[in-house]
Design an enzyme around this catalytic site. Structure first.
Site, PDB file in Angstrom:
ATOM      1  N   LYS A  22       0.824  -1.211   0.000  1.00 24.91           N
ATOM      2  CA  LYS A  22       0.000   0.000   0.000  1.00 24.91           C
ATOM      3  C   LYS A  22       0.863   1.269   0.000  1.00 24.91           C
ATOM      4  O   LYS A  22       0.700   2.152  -0.850  1.00 24.91           O
ATOM      5  CB  LYS A  22      -0.917   0.017   1.229  1.00 24.91           C
ATOM      6  CG  LYS A  22      -1.685   1.327   1.402  1.00 24.91           C
ATOM      7  CD  LYS A  22      -2.504   1.335   2.666  1.00 24.91           C
ATOM      8  CE  LYS A  22      -1.702   1.673   3.906  1.00 24.91           C
ATOM      9  NZ  LYS A  22      -1.641   3.129   4.167  1.00 24.91           N
ATOM     10  N   ASN A  23       1.765   1.376   0.984  1.00 21.44           N
ATOM     11  CA  ASN A  23       2.548   2.602   1.126  1.00 21.44           C
ATOM     12  C   ASN A  23       3.409   2.859  -0.106  1.00 21.44           C
ATOM     13  O   ASN A  23       3.584   4.006  -0.534  1.00 21.44           O
ATOM     14  CB  ASN A  23       3.424   2.532   2.376  1.00 21.44           C
ATOM     15  CG  ASN A  23       2.613   2.611   3.658  1.00 21.44           C
ATOM     16  OD1 ASN A  23       1.459   3.024   3.648  1.00 21.44           O
ATOM     17  ND2 ASN A  23       3.203   2.188   4.761  1.00 21.44           N
ATOM     18  N   ARG A  94      -2.560  10.912   4.632  1.00 21.53           N
ATOM     19  CA  ARG A  94      -1.347  11.692   4.769  1.00 21.53           C
ATOM     20  C   ARG A  94      -0.439  11.595   3.545  1.00 21.53           C
ATOM     21  O   ARG A  94       0.237  12.563   3.179  1.00 21.53           O
ATOM     22  CB  ARG A  94      -0.586  11.252   6.023  1.00 21.53           C
ATOM     23  CG  ARG A  94       0.635  12.095   6.276  1.00 21.53           C
ATOM     24  CD  ARG A  94       1.430  11.688   7.476  1.00 21.53           C
ATOM     25  NE  ARG A  94       2.666  12.454   7.501  1.00 21.53           N
ATOM     26  CZ  ARG A  94       2.765  13.695   7.903  1.00 21.53           C
ATOM     27  NH1 ARG A  94       1.700  14.336   8.335  1.00 21.53           N
ATOM     28  NH2 ARG A  94       3.912  14.340   7.886  1.00 21.53           N
ATOM     29  N   CYS A 118      -2.958  12.967  13.318  1.00 22.01           N
ATOM     30  CA  CYS A 118      -3.666  11.705  13.165  1.00 22.01           C
ATOM     31  C   CYS A 118      -3.615  10.984  14.497  1.00 22.01           C
ATOM     32  O   CYS A 118      -3.026  11.471  15.452  1.00 22.01           O
ATOM     33  CB  CYS A 118      -3.046  10.855  12.057  1.00 22.01           C
ATOM     34  SG  CYS A 118      -1.388  10.285  12.430  1.00 22.01           S
ATOM     35  N   ARG A 123       3.206  14.055  13.235  1.00 22.27           N
ATOM     36  CA  ARG A 123       3.966  13.799  12.010  1.00 22.27           C
ATOM     37  C   ARG A 123       4.132  15.078  11.182  1.00 22.27           C
ATOM     38  O   ARG A 123       3.468  15.283  10.177  1.00 22.27           O
ATOM     39  CB  ARG A 123       3.310  12.681  11.192  1.00 22.27           C
ATOM     40  CG  ARG A 123       3.227  11.384  11.968  1.00 22.27           C
ATOM     41  CD  ARG A 123       3.150  10.178  11.051  1.00 22.27           C
ATOM     42  NE  ARG A 123       1.787   9.838  10.709  1.00 22.27           N
ATOM     43  CZ  ARG A 123       1.453   8.801   9.952  1.00 22.27           C
ATOM     44  NH1 ARG A 123       2.378   8.021   9.459  1.00 22.27           N
ATOM     45  NH2 ARG A 123       0.196   8.539   9.681  1.00 22.27           N
ATOM     46  N   VAL A 125       5.647  18.279   8.861  1.00 20.48           N
ATOM     47  CA  VAL A 125       6.110  18.321   7.467  1.00 20.48           C
ATOM     48  C   VAL A 125       7.270  19.292   7.290  1.00 20.48           C
ATOM     49  O   VAL A 125       7.612  19.650   6.168  1.00 20.48           O
ATOM     50  CB  VAL A 125       4.951  18.708   6.512  1.00 20.48           C
ATOM     51  CG1 VAL A 125       3.834  17.670   6.579  1.00 20.48           C
ATOM     52  CG2 VAL A 125       4.415  20.099   6.834  1.00 20.48           C
ATOM     53  N   ASP A 126       7.901  19.700   8.390  1.00 21.00           N
ATOM     54  CA  ASP A 126       8.971  20.690   8.276  1.00 21.00           C
ATOM     55  C   ASP A 126      10.152  20.189   7.432  1.00 21.00           C
ATOM     56  O   ASP A 126      10.783  20.974   6.714  1.00 21.00           O
ATOM     57  CB  ASP A 126       9.451  21.150   9.658  1.00 21.00           C
ATOM     58  CG  ASP A 126       9.786  20.008  10.596  1.00 21.00           C
ATOM     59  OD1 ASP A 126       9.343  18.878  10.349  1.00 21.00           O
ATOM     60  OD2 ASP A 126      10.492  20.256  11.590  1.00 21.00           O
ATOM     61  N   LEU A 127      10.454  18.896   7.479  1.00 23.30           N
ATOM     62  CA  LEU A 127      11.568  18.375   6.682  1.00 23.30           C
ATOM     63  C   LEU A 127      11.232  18.367   5.193  1.00 23.30           C
ATOM     64  O   LEU A 127      12.121  18.567   4.353  1.00 23.30           O
ATOM     65  CB  LEU A 127      11.958  16.970   7.149  1.00 23.30           C
ATOM     66  CG  LEU A 127      12.526  16.862   8.568  1.00 23.30           C
ATOM     67  CD1 LEU A 127      13.018  15.452   8.837  1.00 23.30           C
ATOM     68  CD2 LEU A 127      13.653  17.867   8.794  1.00 23.30           C
ATOM     69  N   ASP A 308       5.177   0.025  12.139  1.00 29.86           N
ATOM     70  CA  ASP A 308       3.873  -0.464  11.681  1.00 29.86           C
ATOM     71  C   ASP A 308       3.602  -1.917  12.071  1.00 29.86           C
ATOM     72  O   ASP A 308       2.530  -2.441  11.777  1.00 29.86           O
ATOM     73  CB  ASP A 308       3.743  -0.306  10.166  1.00 29.86           C
ATOM     74  CG  ASP A 308       3.364   1.108   9.756  1.00 29.86           C
ATOM     75  OD1 ASP A 308       3.027   1.909  10.637  1.00 29.86           O
ATOM     76  OD2 ASP A 308       3.408   1.408   8.550  1.00 29.86           O
ATOM     77  N   ILE A 330       9.333   6.076  16.857  1.00 32.93           N
ATOM     78  CA  ILE A 330       8.979   6.758  15.610  1.00 32.93           C
ATOM     79  C   ILE A 330       7.828   7.738  15.808  1.00 32.93           C
ATOM     80  O   ILE A 330       7.913   8.907  15.434  1.00 32.93           O
ATOM     81  CB  ILE A 330       8.614   5.738  14.514  1.00 32.93           C
ATOM     82  CG1 ILE A 330       9.717   4.671  14.383  1.00 32.93           C
ATOM     83  CG2 ILE A 330       8.383   6.445  13.185  1.00 32.93           C
ATOM     84  CD1 ILE A 330      11.048   5.183  13.923  1.00 32.93           C
ATOM     85  N   ARG A 400      -8.287   0.444   4.928  1.00 36.17           N
ATOM     86  CA  ARG A 400      -7.262   1.324   4.376  1.00 36.17           C
ATOM     87  C   ARG A 400      -5.992   0.542   4.044  1.00 36.17           C
ATOM     88  O   ARG A 400      -5.228   0.963   3.175  1.00 36.17           O
ATOM     89  CB  ARG A 400      -6.921   2.436   5.366  1.00 36.17           C
ATOM     90  CG  ARG A 400      -8.025   3.460   5.595  1.00 36.17           C
ATOM     91  CD  ARG A 400      -7.529   4.573   6.513  1.00 36.17           C
ATOM     92  NE  ARG A 400      -6.204   4.995   6.107  1.00 36.17           N
ATOM     93  CZ  ARG A 400      -5.174   5.114   6.944  1.00 36.17           C
ATOM     94  NH1 ARG A 400      -5.304   4.841   8.219  1.00 36.17           N
ATOM     95  NH2 ARG A 400      -3.994   5.501   6.494  1.00 36.17           N
TER      96      ARG A 400
END
Length: 423
Positions: A22-23, A94, A118, A123, A125-127, A308, A330, A400
């Site tokens: 999926k990912n 995401r 979430c 999580r 998004v600055d990077l 995960d 993580i 999902r």
């Protein structure tokens, strides 16, 4: 909302086919925006997340066609008709944020909603933003949206991440394929998802070396072309189904399974007393005689133990012999399944990012509630080993990330069924 009913039913036996990842598939789909020629993906999993991202890509002008019962997807972004990714879609998934790099690289502009938090943490998004600014983008945040512009195109640069980020590595990787000059990504993610994305981009005409190591080099090209690419097996689905015979006994062969995708996880399973054998068709997993042994786990980026699979491994440790410690490094808030497992008789003590699990002789079926995708399946696994019936509510999370999970488990002897919301 649907529920899943699980009855403890003893050892399992048979074969389970592993779906496409999926990912990985989600990130491959975003790469289609980089070219005006079609990208064809095979071994596509049939999941709600895939449908959600398809809707977003269609909003940008990308045509999405499904063939062979949804196993093959053809994406054609001949013309980008919209550079804005709306919150109403991005908030659901995401991975949608990863349209930012491809849109910016191809169009010189992208307006993408911040994905928000979430159930398992914020999580940030600055990077992602730092990486694209290094490539020459001008980025502002306005009313919950990232506005990125590079009217003269992106320029190669050295991007050094302070810590490993899969999503940021992949956004930088896709954007750099069309940048002028050379880009070097240091402290890059080494996940199989990222490696497969790089492989697909190379098939589309990108010049990339070092994928799978901590330093990736990209030589920018003027354009990318059509390609056909097969999605790798889903290592998280594979690891989940490896837990099934481990927790309730028996022997299951995972068709398409690959140990190299989950070496650290396999080592922990073996330490717990589980036999893993490579076969011509995949991997065979069987529990040795005697109780499962307690094993300590610390999650880490690939090639470490996957976050995960932490919830699923915790379910296994609930009936193991001894006490185990699971450390989550993580994501914050990723022990939300622990209170539900406790409802089934588990002994779990959570302090911050560490959970201490003391094995019990047996679990008892109970009504429980899923809080996120991986928590959902951990409760199903616990139900396989519990006495009596377990009802897992709010299983829309499952759809999902797991394709036909009831069918796959039922095929190897588990008593698992779905109850539709309308009864």
């Amino acid at each position: 909302m649907d529920s899943i009913i699980v009855e403890g039913n003893g050892p399992l036996s048979g074969q389970i086919p592993i779906s496409g990842a999926k990912n990985t598939c989600l990130k491959l789909m975003t790469a289609a925006l980089l070219s005006d020629e079609p990208l064809t993906l095979t071994n596509v999993p049939r999941l709600s997340d895939i449908r959600t991202l398809s809707t977003l890509l269609e909003s940008h002008g990308c045509e999405v066609a499904l063939l062979q019962g949804g196993r093959v997807m053809v994406l054609s972004a001949r013309e980008i008709t919209n550079r804005r990714a709306d919150y109403e879609i991005v908030r659901k998934l995401r991975a949608s944020f990863n349209v930012l790099g491809p849109l910016l690289a191809r169009e010189g502009e992208a307006i993408v909603s911040l994905p928000g938090g979430c159930a398992i943490g914020a999580r940030k998004v600055d990077l992602h933003i730092m990486a694209l600014e290094k490539l020459g983008a001008t980025i502002t945040l306005e009313e919950g949206y990232v506005h990125a512009t590079a009217p003269n195109g992106l320029t190669g640069a050295v991007i050094e991440f302070p810590f490993v980020s899969v999503g940021a590595t992949e956004n930088a990787l896709t954007a750099a394929t069309l940048a002028k000059g050379t880009t070097v990504i240091r402290n890059a993610a080494r996940e199989p998802d990222t490696v497969d994305l790089a492989k697909c981009l190379v098939e589309m005409g990108a010049k990339i070396s070092g994928a799978g190591t901590s330093e990736i080099t990209i030589e920018g090209v003027d354009r990318l072309h059509a390609a056909t690419h097969q999605v790798i097996p889903d290592r998280i689905e594979m690891g989940t189904f490896m837990i099934a015979p481990a927790i309730c006994g028996g022997e299951v062969e995972l068709l398409g399974g690959r140990r190299d995708l989950l070496e650290a996880f396999c080592e922990k399973l073996e330490a717990a007393g589980i036999d893993i054998t490579e076969t011509e068709a995949g991997l065979k997993v069987a529990r040795r005689n005697g109780a499962v042994k307690a094993v300590d786990v610390t999650t880490a980026p690939f090639p470490g133990f996957p976050t995960d699979l932490q919830a699923q491994f915790m379910a296994l440790m609930c009936t193991a012999e001894g006490t185990s410690t699971l450390e989550e490094t993580i994501f914050e808030n990723r022990f939300m399944h622990a209170p539900e497992l406790i409802r089934m008789g588990a002994r779990i003590d959570v302090h911050g990012g560490t959970a201490t699990v003391t094995g019990v002789k047996g679990l008892t079926g109970a009504p429980v509630m899923a809080t996120d995708l991986r928590a959902s399946v951990s409760l199903i696994l616990a139900g396989l080993a519990a006495e009596g019936e377990t009802t897992v509510a709010r299983v829309y999370h499952l759809d999902r990330g797991y394709e036909r999970i009831e069918e796959k488990l039922s095929a190897v002897g588990a008593k698992v069924s779905r109850v539709k919301a309308d009864g």
